[in-house]
Each structure stands twice: as structure tokens, then as C-alpha cells.
Design an enzyme around this catalytic site. Structure first.
Site, PDB file in Angstrom:
ATOM      1  N   SER A  68     -20.777  22.110  17.536  1.00 33.47           N
ATOM      2  CA  SER A  68     -21.473  21.342  18.160  1.00 33.47           C
ATOM      3  C   SER A  68     -21.024  20.239  16.730  1.00 33.47           C
ATOM      4  O   SER A  68     -21.213  20.487  15.798  1.00 33.47           O
ATOM      5  CB  SER A  68     -22.958  21.537  18.771  1.00 33.47           C
ATOM      6  OG  SER A  68     -23.328  20.517  19.061  1.00 33.47           O
ATOM      7  N   GLU A  93     -16.990   1.816  17.489  1.00 40.06           N
ATOM      8  CA  GLU A  93     -16.664   2.367  18.682  1.00 40.06           C
ATOM      9  C   GLU A  93     -17.718   2.549  20.010  1.00 40.06           C
ATOM     10  O   GLU A  93     -17.798   2.851  21.351  1.00 40.06           O
ATOM     11  CB  GLU A  93     -15.152   1.485  19.145  1.00 40.06           C
ATOM     12  CG  GLU A  93     -14.251   0.540  18.822  1.00 40.06           C
ATOM     13  CD  GLU A  93     -14.600   1.250  16.904  1.00 40.06           C
ATOM     14  OE1 GLU A  93     -13.283   0.602  16.830  1.00 40.06           O
ATOM     15  OE2 GLU A  93     -14.248   1.992  16.410  1.00 40.06           O
ATOM     16  N   SER A  94     -18.014   3.311  19.202  1.00 39.13           N
ATOM     17  CA  SER A  94     -19.194   4.164  19.506  1.00 39.13           C
ATOM     18  C   SER A  94     -19.337   6.115  18.712  1.00 39.13           C
ATOM     19  O   SER A  94     -19.271   6.362  17.759  1.00 39.13           O
ATOM     20  CB  SER A  94     -18.962   4.312  21.806  1.00 39.13           C
ATOM     21  OG  SER A  94     -20.480   4.807  21.974  1.00 39.13           O
ATOM     22  N   HIS A 145     -19.433  20.245  22.077  1.00 44.85           N
ATOM     23  CA  HIS A 145     -19.925  21.091  22.461  1.00 44.85           C
ATOM     24  C   HIS A 145     -18.526  22.448  22.771  1.00 44.85           C
ATOM     25  O   HIS A 145     -17.952  22.032  24.024  1.00 44.85           O
ATOM     26  CB  HIS A 145     -20.695  21.179  23.028  1.00 44.85           C
ATOM     27  CG  HIS A 145     -21.649  22.251  22.576  1.00 44.85           C
ATOM     28  ND1 HIS A 145     -22.876  22.731  21.598  1.00 44.85           N
ATOM     29  CD2 HIS A 145     -21.638  23.483  23.351  1.00 44.85           C
ATOM     30  CE1 HIS A 145     -23.635  23.483  21.640  1.00 44.85           C
ATOM     31  NE2 HIS A 145     -23.322  24.240  22.818  1.00 44.85           N
ATOM     32  N   CYS A 176     -15.415   1.504  23.025  1.00 43.03           N
ATOM     33  CA  CYS A 176     -15.799   0.055  23.553  1.00 43.03           C
ATOM     34  C   CYS A 176     -14.487  -0.792  22.767  1.00 43.03           C
ATOM     35  O   CYS A 176     -13.821  -0.585  21.457  1.00 43.03           O
ATOM     36  CB  CYS A 176     -17.185  -0.542  23.398  1.00 43.03           C
ATOM     37  SG  CYS A 176     -17.608  -0.747  21.464  1.00 43.03           S
TER      38      CYS A 176
END
Length: 170
Positions: free
Chosen positions: A102, A109-110, A115, A130
């Protein structure tokens, strides 16, 4: 103080002189918009639709190497490179006894997250980006890295409602 200690332990120390803050300042982007508007909101526009970013929900079915944390980190790095994104941090955790992984790659950009359930050959990944990043280009990297029987991709254009409200407020 405990809050900042917890962030530091996660590699997310936020003091101005910290490596995290310096990395984020170094990789700050200014997006040029085609409509001539001078905005620094990093919102995207595609086919006349304005939105915060592209969020791909990716299911890997009957994949391999879903327990190999080093392979997953290298796969994240290749995904980031081909997508044109900017890496800030990677944090992965290996679970025992099944060997699942995980973790997240935090991007300017994010993020990209995973997982995995290697005992079932399954992994759930999120690719949310983004600005000018192109998360769709990472799908082929995932296909090559995990050699699945199938990859299922669902796309959500996040923040369309916020973009609409911003236009109304302007």
C-alpha cells in the site's frame, strides 16, 4: 508540535527551510491558459469542459509482481515520468504475511496510489493529476510492469462543479 513531528515522520515536514518545502517551491508550476486569462489554479480544460484534474481508477486483474515493493516504486517513477508529472515523495508499505503493498507517490500535480492483494493477483490504483500531466500515458507502463490479464480503467473528471461555480462567481 506533535502534528509537525507526525508530518516529518511521513517525510512531509512543512517548515519553510525543509527539503519538502524547498522541493515544492522548486517545482511550482505556472499554467498558461489558452483563453488569455491569467490564472494559477492548475485547472484543466478538455473539449470545453473545465475541471480540477483527471482521476483514473485502475484495477489490475491477475497481475504479477504485486508484492515486489522495489518494482512498484520503479513502476511509479516510470508512470510519473511518462505522464509528465513532478514527484515530491514516495511512501510504500509492505504488509505481511500476504505481501501486499500500500502506498502513494505524492506529486505536484496530485498523486498515484496503490493497494495490492498479490494472493489474488489484484491491485487497485488511483492516478489523479491536474495541470498538463497526462495520466492516461501511465496505463501502458502499468500493463508492462504487472503483466495483467486485464486492466480496467474508469475516468472521473474531478472538480467540474467547482469550475462551474468559479465561472458563475467571476
Amino acid at each position: 508540535m506533535a502534528f509537525h513531528d507526525a508530518l516529518f515522520q511521513l517525510g512531509m515536514d512543512l517548515d519553510r527551510g525543509s527539503s519538502t518545502a524547498q522541493t515544492e517551491e522548486k517545482h511550482a508550476l505556472v499554467v498558461t491558459h489558452t483563453d488569455g486569462e491569467d490564472r494559477k489554479d492548475y485547472f484543466c480544460e478538455r473539449n470545453g469542459v473545465r475541471f480540477a484534474g483527471t482521476h483514473l481508477l485502475v484495477d489490475v486483474l491477475n497481475g504479477t509482481r504485486l508484492d515486489d515493493i522495489d518494482h512498484i516504486e520503479q513502476t511509479f517513477r516510470r508512470c510519473i515520468e511518462v505522464s509528465g508529472a513532478t514527484l515530491l515523495h514516495i511512501h510504500l508499505h509492505h504488509f505481511t504475511p500476504n505481501g501486499g503493498v500500500s502506498g502513494v507517490a505524492v506529486l505536484s500535480e496530485s498523486h498515484i496510489s496503490i493497494h495490492s492483494w498479490p494472493e489474488y493477483g489484484y491491485a487497485a490504483l488511483d492516478l489523479f493529476m491536474c495541470g498538463h500531466a497526462k495520466p492516461h500515458l501511465a496505463i501502458e507502463v502499468l500493463r508492462e510492469a504487472f503483466e495483467p490479464d486485464e486492466i480496467i480503467v474508469k475516468e472521473i473528471l474531478r472538480g467540474q462543479e467547482a469550475a462551474t461555480q468559479m465561472k458563475l462567481a467571476a
